[in-house]
Scaffold this motif. Structure first.
Motif, mmCIF file in Angstrom:
data_model
loop_
_atom_site.group_PDB
_atom_site.id
_atom_site.type_symbol
_atom_site.label_atom_id
_atom_site.label_comp_id
_atom_site.label_asym_id
_atom_site.label_seq_id
_atom_site.Cartn_x
_atom_site.Cartn_y
_atom_site.Cartn_z
ATOM 1 N N TYR A 1 -16.846 35.579 0.131
ATOM 2 C CA TYR A 1 -16.299 35.815 1.474
ATOM 3 C C TYR A 1 -15.685 37.208 1.577
ATOM 4 N N ASP A 2 -15.721 37.733 2.803
ATOM 5 C CA ASP A 2 -15.011 38.984 3.082
ATOM 6 C C ASP A 2 -13.531 38.724 3.337
ATOM 7 N N LEU A 3 -13.259 37.594 4.007
ATOM 8 C CA LEU A 3 -11.882 37.249 4.366
ATOM 9 C C LEU A 3 -11.645 35.763 4.155
ATOM 10 N N VAL A 4 -10.500 35.437 3.575
ATOM 11 C CA VAL A 4 -10.062 34.042 3.471
ATOM 12 C C VAL A 4 -8.724 33.949 4.197
ATOM 13 N N PHE A 5 -8.661 33.083 5.211
ATOM 14 C CA PHE A 5 -7.399 32.831 5.918
ATOM 15 C C PHE A 5 -6.840 31.498 5.459
ATOM 16 N N ILE A 6 -5.528 31.424 5.293
ATOM 17 C CA ILE A 6 -4.874 30.187 4.871
ATOM 18 C C ILE A 6 -3.818 29.811 5.902
ATOM 19 N N ASP A 7 -3.990 28.645 6.515
ATOM 20 C CA ASP A 7 -2.986 28.108 7.429
ATOM 21 C C ASP A 7 -2.027 27.250 6.615
ATOM 22 N N THR A 8 -0.729 27.500 6.745
ATOM 23 C CA THR A 8 0.264 26.833 5.904
ATOM 24 C C THR A 8 1.141 25.886 6.725
ATOM 25 N N PRO A 9 1.805 24.940 6.061
ATOM 26 C CA PRO A 9 2.722 24.056 6.784
ATOM 27 C C PRO A 9 3.982 24.800 7.208
ATOM 28 N N PRO A 10 4.718 24.277 8.192
ATOM 29 C CA PRO A 10 5.948 24.948 8.660
ATOM 30 C C PRO A 10 7.139 24.663 7.744
ATOM 31 N N THR A 11 6.964 24.924 6.454
ATOM 32 C CA THR A 11 8.023 24.762 5.455
ATOM 33 C C THR A 11 7.853 25.855 4.404
ATOM 34 N N LEU A 12 8.873 26.007 3.557
ATOM 35 C CA LEU A 12 8.759 26.966 2.446
ATOM 36 C C LEU A 12 8.668 26.226 1.120
ATOM 37 N N GLY A 13 7.884 25.150 1.095
ATOM 38 C CA GLY A 13 7.723 24.359 -0.112
ATOM 39 C C GLY A 13 6.639 24.894 -1.033
ATOM 40 N N LEU A 14 6.226 24.061 -1.968
ATOM 41 C CA LEU A 14 5.260 24.467 -2.999
ATOM 42 C C LEU A 14 3.904 24.846 -2.428
ATOM 43 N N ILE A 15 3.495 24.207 -1.326
ATOM 44 C CA ILE A 15 2.186 24.537 -0.747
ATOM 45 C C ILE A 15 2.198 25.966 -0.225
ATOM 46 N N THR A 16 3.245 26.324 0.536
ATOM 47 C CA THR A 16 3.330 27.687 1.070
ATOM 48 C C THR A 16 3.468 28.709 -0.048
ATOM 49 N N VAL A 17 4.258 28.392 -1.068
ATOM 50 C CA VAL A 17 4.421 29.318 -2.204
ATOM 51 C C VAL A 17 3.084 29.496 -2.926
ATOM 52 N N ASN A 18 2.313 28.417 -3.101
ATOM 53 C CA ASN A 18 0.968 28.530 -3.683
ATOM 54 C C ASN A 18 0.117 29.508 -2.888
ATOM 55 N N ALA A 19 0.185 29.405 -1.570
ATOM 56 C CA ALA A 19 -0.612 30.292 -0.714
ATOM 57 C C ALA A 19 -0.180 31.743 -0.885
ATOM 58 N N LEU A 20 1.133 31.994 -0.947
ATOM 59 C CA LEU A 20 1.638 33.364 -1.109
ATOM 60 C C LEU A 20 1.266 33.940 -2.469
ATOM 61 N N VAL A 21 1.282 33.109 -3.502
ATOM 62 C CA VAL A 21 0.909 33.565 -4.839
ATOM 63 C C VAL A 21 -0.580 33.919 -4.896
#
Length: 251
Positions: free
Chosen positions: A117-137
């Motif tokens: 892919y040229d671009l991967v977009f990730i939609d995250t939940p409205p929290t700062l939990g482990l899922i969002t941190v995984n996405a940021l990492v």
């Protein structure tokens, strides 16, 4: 490029941006993957029906023996594919807690995907939990939608602090792609004041494009469509096309 769309406040246009920005970039000829990591699955339901989903983002995280292609679904938009979310994703954080590699799980999975892919977009939940941190990492960039309302910047400090912590250790390459003013009401002085304040705080990181409040944008997910097929001549379609070009110049 892997772009996380994040804000721990709900109702700021995060999922609307994930849906329509990914669609707009695909329409620009880019090979795009949208990963829905919000257990509500609203990004997913804009492109596919829940009956079509066998493997989803939860299994993508947990079933490491399966190839990532098992979780990819086509959409009606050429060049755009999706890894959808179902409500079972809500169980993921409790499953990851205690794993020594918990925050790296998504990054390891995405490594296999990036060449396709040229671009991967990730939609995250409205929290700062482990899922969002995984996405940021896992990401190269983060895009923050901020609603033009009185409490617009409330909580943004927490998100920026989390981004800095991620940059300090697990992902020093993470860059703030930009801040997007959403749900802008051009009839009110408040919206204009908030926009000016956001631009003062974030400077050149604030996108020139503003997403105005639009009934069409709110309706399109219910019709399982991006704004470009649902209301191609609407302000929302014009603004997200403009945003996609701005994003592509930045990345």
């Amino acid at each position: 490029m892997i772009i996380v769309i994040a804000n721990q406040k709900g109702g700021v246009g995060k999922t609307t941006t994930a849906i329509n920005l990914s669609a707009a970039c695909a329409m620009e000829g880019k090979r795009v993957l949208l990963i829905d990591l919000d257990p509500q699955g609203n990004s997913s339901l804009s492109f596919i029906s829940s009956e079509e989903i066998n493997g989803s983002a939860y299994e993508f995280f947990t079933e490491t023996q399966q190839t990532w292609k098992d979780f990819i679904y086509e959409t009606k938009i050429q060049n755009l594919q999706i890894i959808p979310a179902r409500i079972n994703l809500a169980k993921l954080e409790s499953k990851l807690v205690g794993d020594f590699d918990a925050i790296f799980r998504l990054r390891d999975r995405i490594e296999q995907i990036k060449p396709s892919y040229d671009l991967v977009f990730i939609d995250t939940p409205p929290t700062l939990g482990l899922i969002t941190v995984n996405a940021l990492v896992a990401a190269s960039h983060v895009l923050i939608p901020i609603q033009s309302s009185y409490f617009a910047l409330e909580g943004t400090d927490d998100l920026l602090e989390t981004i800095e912590k991620v940059r300090a250790r697990p992902n020093p390459e993470l860059d703030l792609l930009g801040v997007l003013v959403t749900l802008f009401d051009k009839r009110t002085a408040l919206s204009k004041d908030v926009e000016a304040h956001i631009r003062k705080v974030f400077g050149s990181k604030a996108f020139k494009t503003i997403i105005t409040r639009s009934v069409r944008l709110e309706e399109s997910p219910a019709h399982k469509e991006a704004i470009f097929s649902y209301a191609p001549n609407s302000s929302g379609a014009i603004e997200y096309k403009r945003l996609s070009r701005e994003v592509l110049t930045r990345v």
